[in-house]
Scaffold this motif. Structure first.
Motif, PDB file in Angstrom:
ATOM      1  N   CYS A  90       2.165 -17.145 -16.276  1.00 29.84           N
ATOM      2  CA  CYS A  90       3.345 -16.407 -15.807  1.00 29.84           C
ATOM      3  C   CYS A  90       2.964 -15.003 -15.333  1.00 29.84           C
ATOM      4  N   PRO A  91       3.514 -14.542 -14.193  1.00 28.00           N
ATOM      5  CA  PRO A  91       3.212 -13.180 -13.723  1.00 28.00           C
ATOM      6  C   PRO A  91       3.740 -12.094 -14.661  1.00 28.00           C
ATOM      7  N   ASN A  92       4.602 -12.463 -15.590  1.00 27.52           N
ATOM      8  CA  ASN A  92       5.108 -11.484 -16.559  1.00 27.52           C
ATOM      9  C   ASN A  92       4.207 -11.344 -17.780  1.00 27.52           C
ATOM     10  N   ASN A  93       3.177 -12.169 -17.883  1.00 31.62           N
ATOM     11  CA  ASN A  93       2.259 -12.049 -19.019  1.00 31.62           C
ATOM     12  C   ASN A  93       1.508 -10.722 -18.950  1.00 31.62           C
ATOM     13  N   ASN A  94       1.240 -10.150 -20.117  1.00 30.80           N
ATOM     14  CA  ASN A  94       0.533  -8.865 -20.138  1.00 30.80           C
ATOM     15  C   ASN A  94      -0.985  -9.077 -20.082  1.00 30.80           C
ATOM     16  N   LEU A  95      -1.712  -7.961 -20.006  1.00 29.76           N
ATOM     17  CA  LEU A  95      -3.171  -8.029 -19.873  1.00 29.76           C
ATOM     18  C   LEU A  95      -3.821  -8.666 -21.090  1.00 29.76           C
ATOM     19  N   ARG A  96      -3.239  -8.428 -22.265  1.00 30.95           N
ATOM     20  CA  ARG A  96      -3.817  -9.033 -23.468  1.00 30.95           C
ATOM     21  C   ARG A  96      -3.739 -10.554 -23.399  1.00 30.95           C
ATOM     22  N   ALA A  97      -2.603 -11.073 -22.928  1.00 28.67           N
ATOM     23  CA  ALA A  97      -2.445 -12.527 -22.806  1.00 28.67           C
ATOM     24  C   ALA A  97      -3.460 -13.092 -21.823  1.00 28.67           C
ATOM     25  N   GLN A  98      -3.676 -12.380 -20.707  1.00 27.76           N
ATOM     26  CA  GLN A  98      -4.671 -12.839 -19.730  1.00 27.76           C
ATOM     27  C   GLN A  98      -6.070 -12.837 -20.342  1.00 27.76           C
ATOM     28  N   PHE A  99      -6.382 -11.798 -21.098  1.00 29.27           N
ATOM     29  CA  PHE A  99      -7.686 -11.693 -21.758  1.00 29.27           C
ATOM     30  C   PHE A  99      -7.894 -12.841 -22.739  1.00 29.27           C
ATOM     31  N   LEU A 100      -6.866 -13.107 -23.555  1.00 25.92           N
ATOM     32  CA  LEU A 100      -6.968 -14.183 -24.539  1.00 25.92           C
ATOM     33  C   LEU A 100      -7.113 -15.543 -23.854  1.00 25.92           C
ATOM     34  N   SER A 101      -6.403 -15.732 -22.750  1.00 27.89           N
ATOM     35  CA  SER A 101      -6.478 -17.016 -22.045  1.00 27.89           C
ATOM     36  C   SER A 101      -7.859 -17.251 -21.449  1.00 27.89           C
ATOM     37  N   ARG A 102      -8.540 -16.163 -21.043  1.00 29.31           N
ATOM     38  CA  ARG A 102      -9.909 -16.329 -20.541  1.00 29.31           C
ATOM     39  C   ARG A 102     -10.842 -16.810 -21.649  1.00 29.31           C
ATOM     40  N   ILE A 103     -10.481 -16.516 -22.887  1.00 29.62           N
ATOM     41  CA  ILE A 103     -11.292 -16.953 -24.031  1.00 29.62           C
ATOM     42  C   ILE A 103     -10.908 -18.366 -24.464  1.00 29.62           C
ATOM     43  N   TYR A 104      -9.611 -18.572 -24.699  1.00 31.46           N
ATOM     44  CA  TYR A 104      -9.152 -19.822 -25.302  1.00 31.46           C
ATOM     45  C   TYR A 104      -8.782 -20.910 -24.301  1.00 31.46           C
ATOM     46  N   MET A 105      -8.595 -20.525 -23.038  1.00 28.57           N
ATOM     47  CA  MET A 105      -8.249 -21.492 -21.997  1.00 28.57           C
ATOM     48  C   MET A 105      -9.109 -21.182 -20.768  1.00 28.57           C
ATOM     49  N   SER A 106     -10.412 -21.103 -20.978  1.00 31.43           N
ATOM     50  CA  SER A 106     -11.325 -20.615 -19.944  1.00 31.43           C
ATOM     51  C   SER A 106     -11.284 -21.467 -18.674  1.00 31.43           C
ATOM     52  N   GLU A 107     -11.227 -22.769 -18.832  1.00 31.93           N
ATOM     53  CA  GLU A 107     -11.246 -23.647 -17.662  1.00 31.93           C
ATOM     54  C   GLU A 107      -9.992 -23.466 -16.805  1.00 31.93           C
ATOM     55  N   GLN A 108      -8.809 -23.470 -17.472  1.00 34.73           N
ATOM     56  CA  GLN A 108      -7.557 -23.288 -16.739  1.00 34.73           C
ATOM     57  C   GLN A 108      -7.488 -21.900 -16.104  1.00 34.73           C
ATOM     58  N   SER A 109      -7.946 -20.890 -16.862  1.00 35.84           N
ATOM     59  CA  SER A 109      -7.893 -19.511 -16.364  1.00 35.84           C
ATOM     60  C   SER A 109      -8.765 -19.329 -15.129  1.00 35.84           C
ATOM     61  N   GLU A 110      -9.958 -19.926 -15.142  1.00 37.28           N
ATOM     62  CA  GLU A 110     -10.865 -19.805 -13.998  1.00 37.28           C
ATOM     63  C   GLU A 110     -10.298 -20.540 -12.785  1.00 37.28           C
ATOM     64  N   LYS A 111      -9.681 -21.695 -13.014  1.00 37.98           N
ATOM     65  CA  LYS A 111      -9.063 -22.449 -11.918  1.00 37.98           C
ATOM     66  C   LYS A 111      -7.934 -21.633 -11.281  1.00 37.98           C
ATOM     67  N   TRP A 112      -7.116 -20.987 -12.113  1.00 38.54           N
ATOM     68  CA  TRP A 112      -5.990 -20.194 -11.630  1.00 38.54           C
ATOM     69  C   TRP A 112      -6.484 -18.966 -10.865  1.00 38.54           C
ATOM     70  N   ARG A 113      -7.508 -18.287 -11.403  1.00 40.41           N
ATOM     71  CA  ARG A 113      -8.046 -17.105 -10.727  1.00 40.41           C
ATOM     72  C   ARG A 113      -8.641 -17.484  -9.365  1.00 40.41           C
ATOM     73  N   THR A 114      -9.364 -18.595  -9.321  1.00 37.53           N
ATOM     74  CA  THR A 114      -9.951 -19.054  -8.060  1.00 37.53           C
ATOM     75  C   THR A 114      -8.863 -19.331  -7.039  1.00 37.53           C
ATOM     76  N   PHE A 115      -7.785 -19.967  -7.485  1.00 33.35           N
ATOM     77  CA  PHE A 115      -6.667 -20.249  -6.584  1.00 33.35           C
ATOM     78  C   PHE A 115      -6.063 -18.945  -6.056  1.00 33.35           C
ATOM     79  N   LEU A 116      -5.841 -17.976  -6.956  1.00 32.60           N
ATOM     80  CA  LEU A 116      -5.234 -16.707  -6.557  1.00 32.60           C
ATOM     81  C   LEU A 116      -6.112 -15.948  -5.563  1.00 32.60           C
TER      82      LEU A 116
END
Length: 256
Positions: free
Chosen positions: A185-211
């Motif tokens: 969600c675009p309303n997520n804060n920086l901490r949530a993004q940081f945590l997702s890079r740790i705990y959901m690394s595959e999904q986070s990298e896919k989303w960043r690549t798309f963006l």
């Protein structure tokens, strides 16, 4: 159906809806009350795990899932661009639309009572809500009365209730997340993004690549900076939008 059977607990898997569900079931003494889980398909894996755990722990409750099976989030993003803070098209397409369809199938045009985990201090917009709301502009789904039993509760109240009543809750909070809506969600804060890079690394990298790819498509020369700084969240206007007719059709299909 009698009025007892026309009550719904809106269950998101977050701490507020968890507390609300527990309060409602205990206050009404009704373990059979319908719980409606809106699976946006963008849930944290911990949320879907918790929803399944909750369902098994409450076998007498009717547990329904509302989910958009017609559209794929990434495919829609390719057509109309990713959601932004001021352009959250994803809510109607992947949340309120599917929920409305389930409610219409179950209740038709009957008036229903829905219990939500809305709290006054969550946001400025929610502070304008009332504890009980009839069919007004604040109710996104028509023919329902919305009751918010924990409307005046603070975060601390929610946690004190869950812990003192020994209520099971979403494991995402144990990892440090403070909210558990859609993980991208675009309303997520920086901490949530940081945590997702740790705990959901595959999904986070896919989303960043798309963006980043999307940023390049709309002419951003500093595409990676545009994404990593969070500027993509503030996007407004029609950059990246496909034919207007296609977009309108998508919205019509998902909210009917």
């Amino acid at each position: 159906a009698g009025s007892e059977n026309r009550m719904i607990v809106s269950f998101s898997g977050g701490k507020d809806s968890t507390a609300t569900a527990d309060v409602v079931v205990k206050a009404l003494g009704n373990p059979y009350i319908t719980h409606l889980f809106g699976n946006t398909t963008l849930e944290f894996p911990y949320t879907t795990e918790y929803a399944e755990r909750y369902r098994k722990a409450h076998p007498m409750a009717e547990f329904r899932i509302a989910q958009n099976t017609d559209q794929n989030f990434y495919e829609v993003c390719k057509e109309i661009g990713p959601p932004a803070r001021m352009m959250r098209w994803c809510c109607s397409m992947f949340k309120t639309g599917p929920i409305t369809r389930v409610l219409n199938r179950k209740f038709g045009d009957k008036q229903i009572l829905t219990f939500y985990g809305i709290r006054r201090n969550e946001s400025v917009s929610r502070s304008k809500y009332s504890r009980v709301t009839e069919n007004t502009e604040t109710v996104k789904i028509q023919k329902q009365t919305v009751a918010s039993p924990i409307f005046e509760w603070k975060d601390l109240d929610v946690w004190l209730y869950l812990l003192s009543e020994k209520v099971d809750f979403n494991d995402a909070y144990r990892l440090g997340y403070d909210r558990v809506g859609c993980w991208c969600c675009p309303n997520n804060n920086l901490r949530a993004q940081f945590l997702s890079r740790i705990y959901m690394s595959e999904q986070s990298e896919k989303w960043r690549t798309f963006l980043v790819d999307f940023a390049r498509q709309i002419g951003k020369h500093d595409a990676e900076e545009y994404v990593d700084s969070g500027k993509w969240k503030a996007r407004q206007g029609g950059n990246g939008v496909a034919a207007a007719g296609d977009v309108k059709l998508k919205f019509t299909n998902c909210t009917s």
